[in-house]
Write an enzyme that holds these catalytic residues in place. Structure first.
Site, PDB file in Angstrom:
ATOM      1  N   CYS A 172      34.277  24.846  11.593  1.00 11.39           N
ATOM      2  CA  CYS A 172      33.759  24.190  12.734  1.00 11.39           C
ATOM      3  C   CYS A 172      34.696  24.986  13.537  1.00 11.39           C
ATOM      4  O   CYS A 172      35.696  25.928  13.696  1.00 11.39           O
ATOM      5  CB  CYS A 172      35.187  22.595  12.195  1.00 11.39           C
ATOM      6  SG  CYS A 172      34.314  21.316  11.585  1.00 11.39           S
ATOM      7  N   GLU A 181      29.217  27.426   9.166  1.00 12.42           N
ATOM      8  CA  GLU A 181      28.233  26.849   8.526  1.00 12.42           C
ATOM      9  C   GLU A 181      27.507  25.565   9.098  1.00 12.42           C
ATOM     10  O   GLU A 181      27.311  25.045  10.276  1.00 12.42           O
ATOM     11  CB  GLU A 181      29.999  26.062   8.289  1.00 12.42           C
ATOM     12  CG  GLU A 181      28.759  24.789   7.061  1.00 12.42           C
ATOM     13  CD  GLU A 181      30.324  23.731   6.408  1.00 12.42           C
ATOM     14  OE1 GLU A 181      30.644  23.121   6.656  1.00 12.42           O
ATOM     15  OE2 GLU A 181      31.632  24.639   6.320  1.00 12.42           O
TER      16      GLU A 181
END
Length: 513
Positions: free
Chosen positions: A369, A403
């Site tokens: 994140c 990601e």
């Protein structure tokens, strides 16, 4: 025309809103919830094909009741797996995989040669996958021994040629063809399923050991009307008041408060200003917990272990979820490291943004994140966070990638960083003995620690790769060069590797960390 009392959840109708140019517009919106406050009805609307952060409560004066569409009875429709399912409440905009650059072709100030190991069948038909990993031989030195490697493609396997096809650079003209067409790339194995494949929990639900890996990708299959709505009205963090964009699972009793108060150093939350003031008399933190691994000027980075500082990590995830829709949060933060960027003044180290990463990633993720808090956005801090994540990858001797999926703002930031970093490398190349400069995808990846797939997709996004006379070439137009130089003049914040004090750990050898 329908009456206000007839409006129910699921209705669609135009709603008045102001756009970014401060002009009135009437986009189609869906009613997600209705509430009555002191005899006055309020409607929570989601603007179709707009980001959820624009959702809001509106009064009936902003609704166009003449064009209302009442919800139809839910018809069971077959889903991809053949099981019955309901039609989604509102469509979501699909972000295109790549964008095509356009414009007038200008003379080439920089000429660079790319060299690939290509299958013979692929040479005959120029085209490929945007995210397809390619291997290339070293061609920086003229007498360097070339290394043959396989090319991974989505189509059926083709024989690899025994020799490396050289590449040349020519001016852009009608004869040059696109090297790689924008086609759907090979999909990565997704972590978005309801079960965590990497979890080490035993089958009877009792954890047998700390979870070694994890993913923060949101599982959208459990979306419901509650999580689609913002539940926190306002957050006070230090000297800033933040208006959340998305749902975050703070305790239910806090969602009715007009303001949620957070300690800016330990991120603990309270229901009133008096609670916060009482907490500040006891809280002795003036910076995030963990080790300060970087400081230059007023900017510092702190490394925080999700296992050693579980309370802080969970509070950080709760705050971040207010501004990240595509990610979820695990209360089990053990598998993650958090890197918090702060700005220092006489009162302490104030959080600006952060990124998290897995301690062990099988997918070469260097970011799980990433978030810059809204008061600090559009000031260069986002790129600084991204640059720092790749600086850590360089120290670790790895290539990395964020990601997936990225948010819309995250994609813009990463694409901009990749473009500037790769163009900086290409424009810094010098020709030897009058020949055109040469570089390989592998070399760009090794220099920058950007994964090869991201290097290739960025070159395609910039429309730099062309196919000419059986060779892949890079062409830099004056528009690209001028735009890059202007962008670099604005990019004042940079990471200084000399100020980084970081020693990577081998987490695979650390049983319980």
């Amino acid at each position: 025309m329908a009456e206000v009392g007839e409006i129910i959840e699921g209705c669609r109708l135009p709603v008045l809103r102001r756009n970014q140019d401060n002009e009135d517009e009437w986009p189609l919106a869906e009613i997600l919830s209705v509430k009555d406050i002191s005899g006055r009805k309020l409607f929570y609307v989601h603007y179709i094909d707009f980001n959820k952060r624009l959702d809001e409560w509106v009064t009936h004066e902003r609704l166009d009741l003449k064009k209302i569409q009442f919800p139809k009875k839910e018809a069971k429709t077959p889903t991809k797996n053949g099981l019955p399912g309901s039609r989604p409440g509102s469509p979501e905009r699909e972000v295109p995989a790549s964008a095509q650059a356009s414009g007038k072709t200008l003379p080439i100030p920089v000429q660079i040669t790319l060299r690939f190991n290509l299958p013979k069948e692929r040479e005959a038909i120029p085209g490929g996958e945007p995210d397809q990993p390619l291997s290339s031989s070293s061609c920086l030195q003229p007498n360097h021994r070339s290394t043959k490697r396989k090319v991974e493609v989505v189509s059926p396997a083709t024989p690899v040629p025994s020799e490396t096809a050289p590449a040349s650079v020519f001016p852009q003209n009608g004869a040059a063809r696109r090297a790689m067409a924008a086609q759907p790339g090979r999909k990565r194995k997704s972590n978005c399923l309801g079960t965590d494949e990497d979890s080490q929990d035993s089958s009877d639900g009792i954890p047998s050991a700390p979870r070694m890996t994890g993913s923060l990708v949101s599982d959208r299959s459990h979306d419901d009307i509650v999580t689609r709505m913002k539940n926190i009205e306002c957050i006070e963090l230090g000297r800033h008041r933040l208006k959340p964009w998305y749902f975050s699972p703070y305790p239910q009793e806090l969602t009715t408060l007009p303001v949620l108060y957070l300690c800016e150093f330990c991120l603990k939350y309270g229901r009133s200003l008096k609670c916060l003031q009482r907490h500040l008399t006891k809280c002795d933190l003036r910076h995030p917990p963990g080790n300060e691994i970087y400081r230059k000027g007023t900017i510092s980075f702190f490394e925080i272990d999700g296992r050693k500082n579980k309370s802080y990590s969970q509070n950080l995830c709760l705050l971040a979820k207010c501004f990240l829709d595509h990610k979820t949060l695990y209360y089990d933060t053990d598998p993650f490291l958090f890197y918090v960027m702060t700005e220092y003044d006489c009162k302490g180290f104030h959080i600006v943004g952060y990124f998290s990463k897995e301690k062990e990633s099988t997918e070469d993720y260097n970011v799980a994140c990433i978030l810059t808090l809204p008061p600090y956005q559009r000031r260069g801090y986002g790129k600084l966070l991204i640059e720092f994540s790749y600086e850590l990858s360089k120290v670790e001797g790895k290539t990395g990638t964020p990601e997936k999926p990225l948010s819309d703002l995250g994609l813009l930031s990463y694409r901009s960083y990749w473009s500037q970093t790769i163009l900086e490398i290409l424009m810094g190349l010098k020709s030897e003995s009058g020949e055109r400069p040469q570089i390989t995808i592998n070399e760009i990846s090794e220099i920058t620690s950007i994964k090869k797939e991201d290097v290739i997709s960025t070159l395609q996004y910039l429309n730099l790769i062309n196919y000419y006379k059986g060779q892949y070439i890079l062409t830099l137009s004056e528009d690209i060069v001028d735009g890059h130089e202007r962008a670099m003049l604005k990019r004042l914040l940079r990471i200084d590797s000399k100020c980084l004090h970081f020693t990577p750990k081998d987490w695979s050898k650390r049983g319980k960390w």
